[in-house]
Design a protein around this motif. Structure first.
Motif, PDB file in Angstrom:
ATOM      1  N   LYS A 179       3.004  17.281   4.123  1.00  0.00           N
ATOM      2  CA  LYS A 179       4.465  17.283   4.290  1.00  0.00           C
ATOM      3  C   LYS A 179       5.200  16.824   3.032  1.00  0.00           C
ATOM      4  O   LYS A 179       6.417  16.703   3.030  1.00  0.00           O
ATOM      5  N   ASN A 180       4.450  16.535   1.953  1.00  0.00           N
ATOM      6  CA  ASN A 180       5.024  16.033   0.697  1.00  0.00           C
ATOM      7  C   ASN A 180       5.817  14.743   0.894  1.00  0.00           C
ATOM      8  O   ASN A 180       6.940  14.602   0.416  1.00  0.00           O
ATOM      9  N   TYR A 181       5.215  13.785   1.589  1.00  0.00           N
ATOM     10  CA  TYR A 181       5.842  12.485   1.810  1.00  0.00           C
ATOM     11  C   TYR A 181       5.114  11.410   1.016  1.00  0.00           C
ATOM     12  O   TYR A 181       3.881  11.389   0.966  1.00  0.00           O
ATOM     13  N   LEU A 182       5.888  10.491   0.449  1.00  0.00           N
ATOM     14  CA  LEU A 182       5.360   9.256  -0.096  1.00  0.00           C
ATOM     15  C   LEU A 182       5.575   8.198   0.972  1.00  0.00           C
ATOM     16  O   LEU A 182       6.681   8.058   1.495  1.00  0.00           O
ATOM     17  N   VAL A 183       4.529   7.461   1.315  1.00  0.00           N
ATOM     18  CA  VAL A 183       4.625   6.394   2.309  1.00  0.00           C
ATOM     19  C   VAL A 183       4.264   5.088   1.603  1.00  0.00           C
ATOM     20  O   VAL A 183       3.252   5.011   0.903  1.00  0.00           O
ATOM     21  N   LEU A 184       5.095   4.082   1.800  1.00  0.00           N
ATOM     22  CA  LEU A 184       4.921   2.771   1.176  1.00  0.00           C
ATOM     23  C   LEU A 184       5.059   1.711   2.257  1.00  0.00           C
ATOM     24  O   LEU A 184       5.970   1.799   3.096  1.00  0.00           O
ATOM     25  N   SER A 185       4.151   0.735   2.270  1.00  0.00           N
ATOM     26  CA  SER A 185       4.172  -0.270   3.329  1.00  0.00           C
ATOM     27  C   SER A 185       3.728  -1.630   2.806  1.00  0.00           C
ATOM     28  O   SER A 185       3.091  -1.723   1.759  1.00  0.00           O
ATOM     29  N   THR A 186       4.027  -2.679   3.591  1.00  0.00           N
ATOM     30  CA  THR A 186       3.618  -4.035   3.228  1.00  0.00           C
ATOM     31  C   THR A 186       2.458  -4.539   4.075  1.00  0.00           C
ATOM     32  O   THR A 186       2.177  -5.728   4.078  1.00  0.00           O
ATOM     33  N   SER A 187       1.797  -3.633   4.785  1.00  0.00           N
ATOM     34  CA  SER A 187       0.572  -4.024   5.485  1.00  0.00           C
ATOM     35  C   SER A 187      -0.348  -2.821   5.619  1.00  0.00           C
ATOM     36  O   SER A 187       0.106  -1.687   5.754  1.00  0.00           O
ATOM     37  N   GLU A 188      -1.629  -3.092   5.596  1.00  0.00           N
ATOM     38  CA  GLU A 188      -2.606  -2.017   5.732  1.00  0.00           C
ATOM     39  C   GLU A 188      -2.573  -1.447   7.144  1.00  0.00           C
ATOM     40  O   GLU A 188      -2.714  -0.240   7.342  1.00  0.00           O
ATOM     41  N   GLU A 189      -2.344  -2.293   8.125  1.00  0.00           N
ATOM     42  CA  GLU A 189      -2.254  -1.830   9.511  1.00  0.00           C
ATOM     43  C   GLU A 189      -1.111  -0.824   9.671  1.00  0.00           C
ATOM     44  O   GLU A 189      -1.269   0.208  10.325  1.00  0.00           O
ATOM     45  N   ALA A 190       0.030  -1.112   9.068  1.00  0.00           N
ATOM     46  CA  ALA A 190       1.179  -0.198   9.153  1.00  0.00           C
ATOM     47  C   ALA A 190       0.854   1.139   8.499  1.00  0.00           C
ATOM     48  O   ALA A 190       1.235   2.199   9.017  1.00  0.00           O
ATOM     49  N   LEU A 191       0.154   1.118   7.374  1.00  0.00           N
ATOM     50  CA  LEU A 191      -0.236   2.381   6.731  1.00  0.00           C
ATOM     51  C   LEU A 191      -1.091   3.221   7.676  1.00  0.00           C
ATOM     52  O   LEU A 191      -0.896   4.430   7.799  1.00  0.00           O
ATOM     53  N   GLN A 192      -2.035   2.586   8.340  1.00  0.00           N
ATOM     54  CA  GLN A 192      -2.926   3.312   9.239  1.00  0.00           C
ATOM     55  C   GLN A 192      -2.181   3.830  10.468  1.00  0.00           C
ATOM     56  O   GLN A 192      -2.462   4.932  10.942  1.00  0.00           O
ATOM     57  N   ILE A 193      -1.214   3.087  10.956  1.00  0.00           N
ATOM     58  CA  ILE A 193      -0.394   3.559  12.074  1.00  0.00           C
ATOM     59  C   ILE A 193       0.409   4.782  11.662  1.00  0.00           C
ATOM     60  O   ILE A 193       0.494   5.766  12.407  1.00  0.00           O
ATOM     61  N   VAL A 194       0.983   4.743  10.468  1.00  0.00           N
ATOM     62  CA  VAL A 194       1.757   5.892   9.981  1.00  0.00           C
ATOM     63  C   VAL A 194       0.856   7.115   9.817  1.00  0.00           C
ATOM     64  O   VAL A 194       1.237   8.224  10.186  1.00  0.00           O
ATOM     65  N   ILE A 195      -0.343   6.919   9.300  1.00  0.00           N
ATOM     66  CA  ILE A 195      -1.281   8.044   9.150  1.00  0.00           C
ATOM     67  C   ILE A 195      -1.565   8.657  10.519  1.00  0.00           C
ATOM     68  O   ILE A 195      -1.525   9.883  10.685  1.00  0.00           O
ATOM     69  N   ASN A 196      -1.843   7.825  11.517  1.00  0.00           N
ATOM     70  CA  ASN A 196      -2.078   8.338  12.873  1.00  0.00           C
ATOM     71  C   ASN A 196      -0.883   9.138  13.380  1.00  0.00           C
ATOM     72  O   ASN A 196      -1.046  10.227  13.939  1.00  0.00           O
ATOM     73  N   GLY A 201       0.819  -1.197   0.000  1.00  0.00           N
ATOM     74  CA  GLY A 201       0.000   0.000   0.000  1.00  0.00           C
ATOM     75  C   GLY A 201       0.850   1.242   0.000  1.00  0.00           C
ATOM     76  O   GLY A 201       2.014   1.211   0.404  1.00  0.00           O
ATOM     77  N   TYR A 202       0.269   2.325  -0.480  1.00  0.00           N
ATOM     78  CA  TYR A 202       0.999   3.592  -0.495  1.00  0.00           C
ATOM     79  C   TYR A 202       0.028   4.762  -0.486  1.00  0.00           C
ATOM     80  O   TYR A 202      -1.138   4.629  -0.828  1.00  0.00           O
ATOM     81  N   PHE A 203       0.542   5.894  -0.048  1.00  0.00           N
ATOM     82  CA  PHE A 203      -0.208   7.144  -0.112  1.00  0.00           C
ATOM     83  C   PHE A 203       0.775   8.305  -0.118  1.00  0.00           C
ATOM     84  O   PHE A 203       1.940   8.157   0.213  1.00  0.00           O
ATOM     85  N   ILE A 204       0.264   9.448  -0.512  1.00  0.00           N
ATOM     86  CA  ILE A 204       1.027  10.690  -0.470  1.00  0.00           C
ATOM     87  C   ILE A 204       0.441  11.526   0.659  1.00  0.00           C
ATOM     88  O   ILE A 204      -0.760  11.792   0.674  1.00  0.00           O
ATOM     89  N   PHE A 205       1.266  11.903   1.608  1.00  0.00           N
ATOM     90  CA  PHE A 205       0.836  12.800   2.682  1.00  0.00           C
ATOM     91  C   PHE A 205       1.185  14.214   2.229  1.00  0.00           C
ATOM     92  O   PHE A 205       2.304  14.684   2.387  1.00  0.00           O
ATOM     93  N   SER A 206       0.217  14.863   1.616  1.00  0.00           N
ATOM     94  CA  SER A 206       0.481  16.136   0.945  1.00  0.00           C
ATOM     95  C   SER A 206       0.834  17.275   1.895  1.00  0.00           C
ATOM     96  O   SER A 206       1.497  18.231   1.485  1.00  0.00           O
TER      97      SER A 206
END
Length: 94
Positions: free
Chosen positions: A71-88, A64-69
Motif C-alpha cells: 500500500k506504499n505506507y510508512l509505519v512508525l511506532s514507539t513499541s514493537e507490540e504496536a508494530l506487530q498489531i499494525v502488521i496484522n 520501530g518502523y517499516f514500509i508496507f509496500s
C-alpha cells in the motif's frame, strides 16, 4: 503513525539516515515519559514476512518502523507490540 509514500526506496533511505537522531526528534511521542537515550544500532526484525527496524529503548518501549509496500505506507511506532498489531491489521484489510 502511518503515512503514504510516493517512493518507498527513497522513504526507506531517508529513515535509515534519520536513525542517528530519531530518538531525540521523537521525544514528544513518549508523552512526557523520561527516556534515557540509547546508543545502539537499530535491529532488523521480521514479523509475518514483513521486515522492520527496531531500537529497544526500555522494557516495552522503543522506536520501530517499516514500509508496507503493498500500500506504499510508512509505519512508525514507539513499541514493537504496536508494530506487530499494525502488521496484522494491514493484512486483514487486504
Amino acid at each position: 503513525m502511518m503515512a503514504p509514500s510516493r517512493n518507498i526506496g527513497q522513504t526507506f533511505a531517508g529513515m535509515l539516515g534519520w536513525e542517528n537522531s530519531i530518538q531525540r526528534d521523537l521525544e514528544v511521542f513518549f508523552l512526557g515519559e523520561k527516556i534515557t537515550p540509547v546508543i545502539a544500532p537499530f535491529a532488523d526484525r521480521t514479523f509475518k514476512n514483513i521486515d522492520y527496524r527496531y531500537l529497544k529503548i526500555g522494557p516495552e518501549i522503543g522506536i520501530g518502523y517499516f514500509i508496507f509496500s503493498a500500500k506504499n505506507y510508512l509505519v512508525l511506532s514507539t513499541s514493537e507490540e504496536a508494530l506487530q498489531i499494525v502488521i496484522n491489521r494491514l493484512f486483514e484489510a487486504r
